[in-house]
Design a protein around this motif. Structure first.
Motif, PDB file in Angstrom:
ATOM      1  N   MET A 138      94.603 109.578 107.933  1.00  0.00           N
ATOM      2  CA  MET A 138      93.511 108.655 108.115  1.00  0.00           C
ATOM      3  C   MET A 138      93.045 108.767 109.559  1.00  0.00           C
ATOM      4  N   THR A 139      91.742 108.886 109.760  1.00  0.00           N
ATOM      5  CA  THR A 139      91.171 108.918 111.100  1.00  0.00           C
ATOM      6  C   THR A 139      90.660 107.528 111.436  1.00  0.00           C
ATOM      7  N   TYR A 140      91.132 106.976 112.537  1.00  0.00           N
ATOM      8  CA  TYR A 140      90.792 105.615 112.936  1.00  0.00           C
ATOM      9  C   TYR A 140      90.411 105.628 114.407  1.00  0.00           C
ATOM     10  N   HIS A 141      89.318 104.975 114.734  1.00  0.00           N
ATOM     11  CA  HIS A 141      88.847 104.888 116.112  1.00  0.00           C
ATOM     12  C   HIS A 141      88.905 103.429 116.555  1.00  0.00           C
ATOM     13  N   SER A 142      89.702 103.123 117.560  1.00  0.00           N
ATOM     14  CA  SER A 142      89.807 101.759 118.073  1.00  0.00           C
ATOM     15  C   SER A 142      88.582 101.400 118.899  1.00  0.00           C
ATOM     16  N   VAL A 143      88.201 100.139 118.819  1.00  0.00           N
ATOM     17  CA  VAL A 143      87.133  99.601 119.649  1.00  0.00           C
ATOM     18  C   VAL A 143      87.793  98.689 120.671  1.00  0.00           C
ATOM     19  N   MET A 144      87.673  99.058 121.930  1.00  0.00           N
ATOM     20  CA  MET A 144      88.294  98.286 123.007  1.00  0.00           C
ATOM     21  C   MET A 144      87.206  97.606 123.831  1.00  0.00           C
ATOM     22  N   THR A 145      87.499  96.408 124.277  1.00  0.00           N
ATOM     23  CA  THR A 145      86.610  95.712 125.194  1.00  0.00           C
ATOM     24  C   THR A 145      87.271  95.722 126.571  1.00  0.00           C
ATOM     25  N   PRO A 146      86.483  95.692 127.632  1.00  0.00           N
ATOM     26  CA  PRO A 146      87.065  95.742 128.978  1.00  0.00           C
ATOM     27  C   PRO A 146      88.136  94.673 129.180  1.00  0.00           C
ATOM     28  N   GLU A 147      89.256  95.080 129.707  1.00  0.00           N
ATOM     29  CA  GLU A 147      90.380  94.220 130.062  1.00  0.00           C
ATOM     30  C   GLU A 147      91.075  93.549 128.878  1.00  0.00           C
ATOM     31  N   ALA A 148      90.755  93.966 127.655  1.00  0.00           N
ATOM     32  CA  ALA A 148      91.426  93.390 126.480  1.00  0.00           C
ATOM     33  C   ALA A 148      92.806  94.017 126.327  1.00  0.00           C
ATOM     34  N   PRO A 149      93.815  93.231 125.968  1.00  0.00           N
ATOM     35  CA  PRO A 149      95.167  93.768 125.829  1.00  0.00           C
ATOM     36  C   PRO A 149      95.363  94.589 124.548  1.00  0.00           C
ATOM     37  N   GLN A 150      94.461  94.446 123.588  1.00  0.00           N
ATOM     38  CA  GLN A 150      94.571  95.180 122.326  1.00  0.00           C
ATOM     39  C   GLN A 150      93.172  95.439 121.769  1.00  0.00           C
ATOM     40  N   PRO A 151      93.059  96.323 120.782  1.00  0.00           N
ATOM     41  CA  PRO A 151      91.729  96.612 120.225  1.00  0.00           C
ATOM     42  C   PRO A 151      91.042  95.366 119.671  1.00  0.00           C
ATOM     43  N   ALA A 152      89.722  95.330 119.821  1.00  0.00           N
ATOM     44  CA  ALA A 152      88.921  94.238 119.278  1.00  0.00           C
ATOM     45  C   ALA A 152      88.417  94.601 117.891  1.00  0.00           C
ATOM     46  N   GLY A 153      88.575  95.836 117.499  1.00  0.00           N
ATOM     47  CA  GLY A 153      88.138  96.299 116.195  1.00  0.00           C
ATOM     48  C   GLY A 153      88.301  97.795 116.103  1.00  0.00           C
ATOM     49  N   GLY A 154      87.713  98.362 115.069  1.00  0.00           N
ATOM     50  CA  GLY A 154      87.829  99.799 114.923  1.00  0.00           C
ATOM     51  C   GLY A 154      86.980 100.319 113.791  1.00  0.00           C
ATOM     52  N   VAL A 155      86.897 101.632 113.714  1.00  0.00           N
ATOM     53  CA  VAL A 155      86.146 102.303 112.669  1.00  0.00           C
ATOM     54  C   VAL A 155      87.092 103.281 111.992  1.00  0.00           C
ATOM     55  N   TRP A 156      87.204 103.169 110.695  1.00  0.00           N
ATOM     56  CA  TRP A 156      88.066 104.019 109.900  1.00  0.00           C
ATOM     57  C   TRP A 156      87.202 104.942 109.072  1.00  0.00           C
ATOM     58  N   GLU A 157      87.464 106.217 109.124  1.00  0.00           N
ATOM     59  CA  GLU A 157      86.718 107.189 108.331  1.00  0.00           C
ATOM     60  C   GLU A 157      87.370 107.289 106.955  1.00  0.00           C
ATOM     61  N   SER A 158      86.694 106.772 105.929  1.00  0.00           N
ATOM     62  CA  SER A 158      87.270 106.739 104.580  1.00  0.00           C
ATOM     63  C   SER A 158      87.189 108.085 103.877  1.00  0.00           C
ATOM     64  N   GLN A 159      86.409 109.006 104.404  1.00  0.00           N
ATOM     65  CA  GLN A 159      86.253 110.347 103.843  1.00  0.00           C
ATOM     66  C   GLN A 159      85.930 110.294 102.358  1.00  0.00           C
ATOM     67  N   GLY A 160      85.029 109.355 102.006  1.00  0.00           N
ATOM     68  CA  GLY A 160      84.557 109.243 100.631  1.00  0.00           C
ATOM     69  C   GLY A 160      85.477 108.502  99.691  1.00  0.00           C
ATOM     70  N   ALA A 161      86.580 107.958 100.192  1.00  0.00           N
ATOM     71  CA  ALA A 161      87.536 107.275  99.327  1.00  0.00           C
ATOM     72  C   ALA A 161      87.050 105.902  98.871  1.00  0.00           C
ATOM     73  N   PHE A 162      86.085 105.335  99.600  1.00  0.00           N
ATOM     74  CA  PHE A 162      85.535 104.036  99.252  1.00  0.00           C
ATOM     75  C   PHE A 162      84.013 104.124  99.277  1.00  0.00           C
ATOM     76  N   PRO A 163      83.333 103.222  98.576  1.00  0.00           N
ATOM     77  CA  PRO A 163      81.862 103.220  98.647  1.00  0.00           C
ATOM     78  C   PRO A 163      81.395 103.092 100.097  1.00  0.00           C
ATOM     79  N   ASN A 164      80.186 103.513 100.355  1.00  0.00           N
ATOM     80  CA  ASN A 164      79.646 103.570 101.710  1.00  0.00           C
ATOM     81  C   ASN A 164      79.062 102.222 102.145  1.00  0.00           C
TER      82      ASN A 164
END
Length: 84
Positions: A1-27
């Protein structure tokens, strides 16, 4: 699974992310909500009528995810972050 974290400045952990479903789920977008305990949240959701679309899984960084479908048919996810 390819996952991209979304970080905000000075945040201790990701605020969100984008997961590439590679067609496994509807768009379409699926929103995830941070919870303390994914397994317990899934169990509680099932008790309220939600359907489990993806059982809880953990990645190598310690994040745990699950996907559910509510009683109106909307998909959503829950996740927890590793202990700091």
């Amino acid at each position: 699974m390819t996952y991209h974290s979304v970080m905000t400045p000075e945040a201790p952990q990701p605020a969100g992310g984008v997961w590439e479903s590679q067609g496994a789920f509807p768009n379409y977008a699926v929103f995830y909500v941070h919870v303390q305990d994914v397994a317990e949240t899934v169990k509680r959701g099932q008790g309220l009528g939600a359907k489990v679309l993806m059982e809880p899984v953990s990645d190598s960084a310690g994040f745990t995810f699950a996907r559910l479908q509510d009683t109106t048919g909307s998909h959503f996810g829950v996740f927890s972050a590793p202990a700091a």
